[in-house]
Scaffold this motif. Structure first.
Motif, PDB file in Angstrom:
ATOM      1  N   LYS A 163       0.853  -1.197   0.000  1.00 25.75           N
ATOM      2  CA  LYS A 163       0.000   0.000   0.000  1.00 25.75           C
ATOM      3  C   LYS A 163       0.883   1.239   0.000  1.00 25.75           C
ATOM      4  O   LYS A 163       1.909   1.286   0.686  1.00 25.75           O
ATOM      5  CB  LYS A 163      -0.921   0.005   1.235  1.00 25.75           C
ATOM      6  N   ASP A 164       0.466   2.235  -0.793  1.00 28.87           N
ATOM      7  CA  ASP A 164       1.175   3.517  -0.797  1.00 28.87           C
ATOM      8  C   ASP A 164       1.090   4.173   0.573  1.00 28.87           C
ATOM      9  O   ASP A 164       0.116   3.987   1.307  1.00 28.87           O
ATOM     10  CB  ASP A 164       0.571   4.466  -1.841  1.00 28.87           C
ATOM     11  N   GLY A 165       2.105   4.987   0.877  1.00 32.45           N
ATOM     12  CA  GLY A 165       2.024   5.734   2.120  1.00 32.45           C
ATOM     13  C   GLY A 165       3.388   6.175   2.604  1.00 32.45           C
ATOM     14  O   GLY A 165       4.434   5.889   2.015  1.00 32.45           O
ATOM     15  N   LEU A 166       3.355   6.887   3.725  1.00 31.02           N
ATOM     16  CA  LEU A 166       4.559   7.345   4.398  1.00 31.02           C
ATOM     17  C   LEU A 166       4.845   6.402   5.559  1.00 31.02           C
ATOM     18  O   LEU A 166       3.989   6.187   6.423  1.00 31.02           O
ATOM     19  CB  LEU A 166       4.369   8.779   4.895  1.00 31.02           C
ATOM     20  N   TYR A 167       6.048   5.835   5.595  1.00 31.60           N
ATOM     21  CA  TYR A 167       6.406   4.800   6.559  1.00 31.60           C
ATOM     22  C   TYR A 167       7.625   5.231   7.373  1.00 31.60           C
ATOM     23  O   TYR A 167       8.494   5.968   6.874  1.00 31.60           O
ATOM     24  CB  TYR A 167       6.726   3.480   5.857  1.00 31.60           C
TER      25      TYR A 167
END
Length: 507
Positions: A163-167
């Motif tokens: 999933k796309d996102g900031l990690y």
């Protein structure tokens, strides 16, 4: 040299050809934005008057509920318009209730997205020997009560993002070997080094029975796309300790996704702005047409309801009573009285108040969540000596929220709260000891400030490379200034973004 110069000239020519297109797109976007604002100003007056009229008539049931028995007896247009408005009001009320309930239940049932993996042994000694290409395989996932974030392929040793996102990503390796002069850890995303750690090891005598024990860790904020591939690399042939000594993990931050500022294309930004203006203009035109139609319907209902009330009151006077009155007698103007509020409307009022309270509380929770998840990630742009210290000038590549204000080498805190501070510097210096400190000072005071974090490393003589990492959670006040200082004059550091960086995150 000739080939490189040709590439530079071609690149400049390409940007010169793009410049007129950018100017044209900007002018078109500004004109459409101006037209959209004009349409919005015209529609605002109609929308406001219509909403006030509907609110006033909503408290008086004579329009929709009090006259519905008489209006629906006729098969003409008034009954059709009345049933349409009643159905519209009821459908919007039910939609609002379902949306509020779904939003609350969705926020309660939402689980975090995180994953944690550990290295398992691949030999009889209980250690892990790194492959020839430096790739670390044999990862085992630790069970967590979270949603899946990564999928792992043991054959290729690659992790795939789901999933796309900031990690927030972290990793560590632990060396248990006397045969290597340094230890390295690299985290690659789509074959690009994102995080890096290098540790120079002091020489160990051959007659020593003690093993060299050193660890290398790195962590930071990383923007990931769906189906991105992650690899963990070290030095080929090195023996690593397993289980809790060598691990990799990440968790997704619940924030509005912000892509790195350095990766934004001007052409993409202009096209996105143009598409947004066109959609806004189309929405405003449709809204204006819909408001005009509803206003016409409301005016028609008002006239028909007023005429029906006047006819009904004039018919209440009996002919016998009219004959007994004087010839010059004129009946007084009929007094329009509101019908008593039906029980169904009275019962809806507590429900409406509950929905308003729930909606306000949900908005406050959303604002608190946005403030809570403020973060910033910085990479070095330059560094210089000031007195006995070396300061690093930063540039931000990730930033969301309103809790930070970055200015060259400092970060100003704009909201009170608890913050995670993490720093890493890769030193390339022959000085026997290198390190850095993170200090906090008040904005209005020019004192030395309070030391929050400190990191030191012994530098090897032959291969002077060492990574120094430190992190911690602290309570910061509005107006605090955070700064990283290297207490060495003319310190030599590696300026790559995967080796030297700094970040803050509100927790």
């Amino acid at each position: 040299m000739g080939q490189g110069g040709g590439m530079v000239v071609a690149r400049r020519l390409k940007w010169k050809l793009r410049l007129p297109l950018l100017v044209l797109l900007t002018a078109l976007a500004m004109s459409l934005a101006t037209l959209s604002l004009a349409v919005t100003a015209l529609t605002w007056g109609e929308c406001r008057s219509l909403s006030q009229a509907l609110q006033q008539q909503g408290d008086k049931p004579t329009l929709l509920e009090g006259i519905s028995p008489d209006m629906t007896r006729d098969s003409g247009k008034p009954g059709m318009r009345l049933s349409f408005l009643q159905g519209l009001v009821e459908s919007k009320r039910l939609t609002r209730i379902r949306r509020e309930r779904g939003r609350v239940s969705g926020s309660k049932n939402k689980q975090p997205m995180a994953a944690h993996f550990e290295v398992i042994p691949n030999n009889n000694a209980g250690t892990y020997t790194v492959e020839r290409d430096g790739l670390i395989k044999q990862w085992s996932e630790c069970p967590l009560q979270t949603r899946n974030t990564l999928s792992y392929n043991n054959r290729t040793g690659e992790f795939v993002v789901l999933k796309d996102g900031l990690y927030y990503m972290y990793s560590q390796v632990h060396c248990d070997d006397n045969t290597t002069a340094y230890l390295k850890l690299e985290v690659l995303v789509d074959n690009v080094v994102i995080l890096k750690c290098v540790q120079g090891l002091p020489p160990t005598p051959l007659y020593s029975q003690q093993l060299a024990v050193h660890s290398c860790q790195a962590s930071g904020l990383v923007q990931l796309r769906k189906k991105s591939q992650i690899k963990i690399l070290s030095i080929a042939g090195v023996h690593l300790k397993t289980k809790t000594f060598a691990y990799f993990g990440l968790f997704k931050l619940c924030v509005v996704e912000v892509w790195p500022e350095l990766m934004v294309s001007p052409v993409s930004a202009g096209m996105a702005a143009l598409a947004g203006v066109l959609l806004c203009l189309a929405a405003q035109v449709l809204q204006s047409a819909e408001m005009a139609r509803l206003r016409w319907e409301l005016e028609g209902l008002r006239e028909e309801c007023g005429a029906r009330r006047t006819t009904d009151e004039s018919q209440d006077e009996s002919p016998a009573l009219a004959r007994t009155r004087a010839p010059g007698y004129t009946s007084p103007a009929p007094q329009l009285r509101d019908c008593p509020q039906p029980a169904r409307t009275r019962h809806r009022e507590p429900e409406r108040q509950a929905l308003r309270v729930e909606r306000d509380s949900e908005g406050r929770r959303r604002q608190r969540s946005e403030r809570k998840n403020s973060l910033i990630h910085l990479v070095p742009s330059s560094y210089q000596s000031e007195g006995d210290s070396t300061i690093i000038h930063w540039q931000k590549i990730l930033h969301t929220g309103e809790s930070f204000e970055q200015n060259n080498s400092t970060i100003a805190i704009k909201r009170n709260g608890y913050y995670l501070i993490y720093t890493q510097v890769l030193y390339q210096d022959t000085t026997f000891v290198m390190g850095h400190v993170v200090k906090r000072r008040e904005q209005r005071k020019q004192k030395e400030g309070e030391t929050l974090l400190r990191c030191t490393q012994n530098m090897p003589a032959k291969q002077p490379f060492n990574t120094c990492y430190s992190a911690g959670i602290y309570r910061l006040q509005k107006g605090d200034i955070i700064e990283l200082l290297i207490p060495r004059n003319s310190a030599n550091i590696v300026m790559e973004s995967d080796s030297t960086y700094m970040g803050l995150m509100k927790v």
